[in-house]
Write an enzyme that holds these catalytic residues in place. Structure first.
Site, mmCIF file in Angstrom:
data_model
loop_
_atom_site.group_PDB
_atom_site.id
_atom_site.type_symbol
_atom_site.label_atom_id
_atom_site.label_comp_id
_atom_site.label_asym_id
_atom_site.label_seq_id
_atom_site.Cartn_x
_atom_site.Cartn_y
_atom_site.Cartn_z
ATOM 1 N N ASN A 107 62.249 -17.150 62.719
ATOM 2 C CA ASN A 107 60.825 -17.029 63.039
ATOM 3 C C ASN A 107 60.010 -18.064 62.264
ATOM 4 O O ASN A 107 59.916 -18.003 61.039
ATOM 5 C CB ASN A 107 60.362 -15.608 62.703
ATOM 6 C CG ASN A 107 58.864 -15.422 62.866
ATOM 7 O OD1 ASN A 107 58.174 -16.267 63.424
ATOM 8 N ND2 ASN A 107 58.369 -14.296 62.365
ATOM 9 N N CYS A 108 59.403 -19.003 62.976
ATOM 10 C CA CYS A 108 58.605 -20.050 62.319
ATOM 11 C C CYS A 108 57.464 -19.470 61.492
ATOM 12 O O CYS A 108 57.142 -19.985 60.423
ATOM 13 C CB CYS A 108 58.056 -20.998 63.387
ATOM 14 S SG CYS A 108 56.933 -22.265 62.751
ATOM 15 N N PHE A 109 56.847 -18.385 61.966
ATOM 16 C CA PHE A 109 55.665 -17.852 61.291
ATOM 17 C C PHE A 109 56.002 -16.861 60.177
ATOM 18 O O PHE A 109 55.120 -16.259 59.590
ATOM 19 C CB PHE A 109 54.722 -17.206 62.313
ATOM 20 C CG PHE A 109 53.835 -18.211 62.993
ATOM 21 C CD1 PHE A 109 52.559 -18.474 62.519
ATOM 22 C CD2 PHE A 109 54.275 -18.913 64.096
ATOM 23 C CE1 PHE A 109 51.743 -19.407 63.122
ATOM 24 C CE2 PHE A 109 53.472 -19.851 64.719
ATOM 25 C CZ PHE A 109 52.195 -20.101 64.229
#
Length: 230
Positions: free
Chosen positions: A120-122
């Site tokens: 997950n990038c965030f």
């Protein structure tokens, strides 16, 4: 993603000037980083509001980004930078300036290299990302280079659906500031366009893509707004 890559390639070849672009997503999608080889199997069969959640591959690095309730920006530019961090800071300045005019103060994240193990990038905020004072990661960005030409694009997380977020990432999303949900997309694009003009001392000319350009890209749907530097 295909449009961003095509514009970047055309700029490399001298066929297009520097470009600033804004867009949203329909249907909802997850974009995978160019080198991302692992992601949860459940992502293959996700649905939201009766439609499949698409999986697409970005030309840039990083990890999975859920594109729902967000505004995406893209910058194509050629120039000299001291290093990649300096390039992020120079390009992101118009975003910082635009959000500041709306009453949101942003600063860069500080996560180490361990972020690469998270799909997950965030979930983390690196020096390429912009975070509110509350710690909420508002913008995740990524780059790809060819010589001195860069494509930088990123997602501004405005109105994420909490149920879908949990379904995708098996975790709860941090609570976004309530005022983000009240922002109008057209007004945001105008704010960031004006901020870019002021930050980089330039003028912008809005130009739609031609039929010939669409044919070259073989894109499934047209973009609504195209901004190019004079």
């Amino acid at each position: 993603m295909a449009i961003d890559r095509w514009l970047w390639k055309q700029h490399q070849q001298g066929n297009l000037p520097p470009i600033l672009r804004f867009y949203t997503w329909n249907p909802v999608a997850i974009s995978l980083g160019y080198h991302q080889k692992r992601w949860p199997q459940v992502w293959q069969d996700l649905q939201w509001e009766g439609k499949p959640v698409e999986l697409v591959r970005r030309p840039t690095g990083g990890r999975g980004v859920l594109h729902q309730g967000d505004l995406t920006y893209a910058v194509v530019y050629s120039g000299r930078f001291a290093n990649r961090v300096a390039a992020y800071e120079q390009i992101c300045e118009f975003l910082i300036r635009g959000w500041r005019s709306l009453g949101f103060e942003l600063h860069y994240g500080s996560a180490g290299r361990g972020y690469a193990q998270v799909p997950n990038c965030f979930a983390t905020a690196t020096g390429a990302d912009l975070v509110l004072e509350s710690g909420y990661k508002l913008i995740g960005s990524a780059q790809v280079w060819q010589g001195s030409t860069v494509l930088q694009h990123g997602s501004m997380r405005l109105k994420p659906d909490r149920q879908l977020w949990h379904q995708v990432f098996s975790e709860s999303i941090p609570e976004p500031p309530p005022s983000l949900a009240d922002l109008n997309l057209s007004s945001l694009v105008e704010t960031f366009t004006q901020a870019a003009c002021a930050t980089f001392d330039m003028e912008l000319e809005v130009q739609p893509l031609s039929e010939q350009e669409w044919e070259e890209m073989r894109a499934p749907s047209p973009i609504k707004k195209q901004c190019r530097l004079k």
